[in-house]
Scaffold this active site. Structure first.
Site, PDB file in Angstrom:
ATOM      1  N   LEU A  86       0.834  -1.194   0.000  1.00 19.41           N
ATOM      2  CA  LEU A  86       0.000   0.000   0.000  1.00 19.41           C
ATOM      3  C   LEU A  86       0.871   1.247   0.000  1.00 19.41           C
ATOM      4  CD1 LEU A  86      -2.721  -1.092   2.583  1.00 19.41           C
ATOM      5  CD2 LEU A  86      -2.672  -1.419   0.103  1.00 19.41           C
ATOM      6  N   CYS A  87       0.465   2.196  -0.827  1.00 22.41           N
ATOM      7  CA  CYS A  87       1.203   3.452  -0.937  1.00 22.41           C
ATOM      8  C   CYS A  87       0.675   4.442   0.095  1.00 22.41           C
ATOM      9  CB  CYS A  87       1.055   4.017  -2.351  1.00 22.41           C
ATOM     10  SG  CYS A  87       1.888   5.596  -2.596  1.00 22.41           S
ATOM     11  N   LEU A  88       1.416   4.573   1.195  1.00 22.76           N
ATOM     12  CA  LEU A  88       1.034   5.475   2.272  1.00 22.76           C
ATOM     13  C   LEU A  88       2.254   6.281   2.706  1.00 22.76           C
ATOM     14  CD1 LEU A  88      -0.880   2.778   4.360  1.00 22.76           C
ATOM     15  CD2 LEU A  88      -1.914   4.430   2.789  1.00 22.76           C
ATOM     16  N   HIS A  94       7.047   5.677   0.483  1.00 24.81           N
ATOM     17  CA  HIS A  94       7.507   7.064   0.635  1.00 24.81           C
ATOM     18  C   HIS A  94       8.507   7.162   1.786  1.00 24.81           C
ATOM     19  CE1 HIS A  94       4.730   8.774  -2.276  1.00 24.81           C
ATOM     20  NE2 HIS A  94       3.779   8.015  -1.751  1.00 24.81           N
ATOM     21  N   THR A 121      -4.920   6.373  -4.240  1.00 29.52           N
ATOM     22  CA  THR A 121      -3.479   6.195  -4.166  1.00 29.52           C
ATOM     23  C   THR A 121      -3.118   4.865  -4.817  1.00 29.52           C
ATOM     24  OG1 THR A 121      -1.564   6.186  -2.669  1.00 29.52           O
ATOM     25  CG2 THR A 121      -3.540   5.029  -1.936  1.00 29.52           C
TER      26      THR A 121
END
Length: 232
Positions: A86-88, A94, A121
């Protein structure tokens, strides 16, 4: 091999979670690997995720807390792709935004909050509210098919068994009522018929036959007229 500082930090965070649990969040490290944690997020009330139990994993790097973890969700949820990173801002997507002060508790709190949002996202999916609600209802049964989930979260397995027992009990009550109502109705109809027959028999016993009444009147009239015939 995890660094000593990483192990100490994760052990400390686990003790903190055990001492002060976070609402709607349960997280435990793998018994054989402290770098791999497993979590369950409970859907917030007032959202399409209410009643849902969302299982996933966090994979910490040996350099944690100086580097961010990777986060995945296993349970179909209608918000994120399953078994995909998951892009968080608090994930390894990040690393530039990672804050070493963040912990397992703050990571999962942020994940739960982001899940309730609609921001798109990488790793997010678009589904209807009805689909999310349906997935929430099916989530616990889905999780209980996973052996690791069953071992690490026995309380949720027990909750699922209780739900099944309750549903089975309600189905049994519904079946009994559906079969008992006609029987009771038939019983009432049978009793009413028997009472009507008894009433009719009683009335027949009480009723005075017309022919007998005519015969009595005729005999009485004949008796009264005999003296008159004798004097004529």
């Amino acid at each position: 091999m995890a660094e000593k500082a990483c192990v100490k930090r994760l052990q400390k965070e686990y003790r903190a979670l055990c001492k002060e649990p976070v609402s709607n969040i349960v997280a435990r490290p793998s018994p054989n690997n402290i770098l791999e944690w497993h979590y369950v997020l409970e859907g917030s009330e007032g959202t399409p995720f209410a009643g849902g139990y969302y299982y996933g994993r966090i994979k910490f790097p040996p350099e944690y807390p100086y580097k961010p973890p990777g986060i995945r969700m296993t349970t179909p949820n209608g918000r994120f792709l399953t078994d995909s990173k998951l892009c968080l801002s608090m994930s390894d997507f990040h690393p530039e935004s990672w804050n070493p002060m963040w912990s397992v508790s703050s990571i999962l709190t942020g994940l739960l909050s982001f899940m309730m949002d609609n921001t798109h996202t990488t790793g997010a999916v678009t589904t209807t509210t009805a689909e999310k609600v349906q997935l929430a209802k099916a989530s616990l049964a889905f999780n209980c098919k996973n052996l690791t989930f069953r071992k690490l979260f026995p309380e949720y397995v027990e909750k699922h068994q209780q739900q099944l027992a309750l549903e089975s009990g309600l189905d049994q009550v519904s079946h009994e009522e559906s079969t008992r109502v006609p029987e009771e109705s038939n019983g009432r109809d049978l009793n009413a018929g028997q009472e009507l027959q008894q009433e009719m028999r009683h009335r027949r016993r009480l009723a005075f036959p017309t022919w007998l009444l005519v015969l009595v009147v005729s005999v009485f009239a004949a008796v009264m007229t005999l003296p008159l015939l004798q004097f004529s």
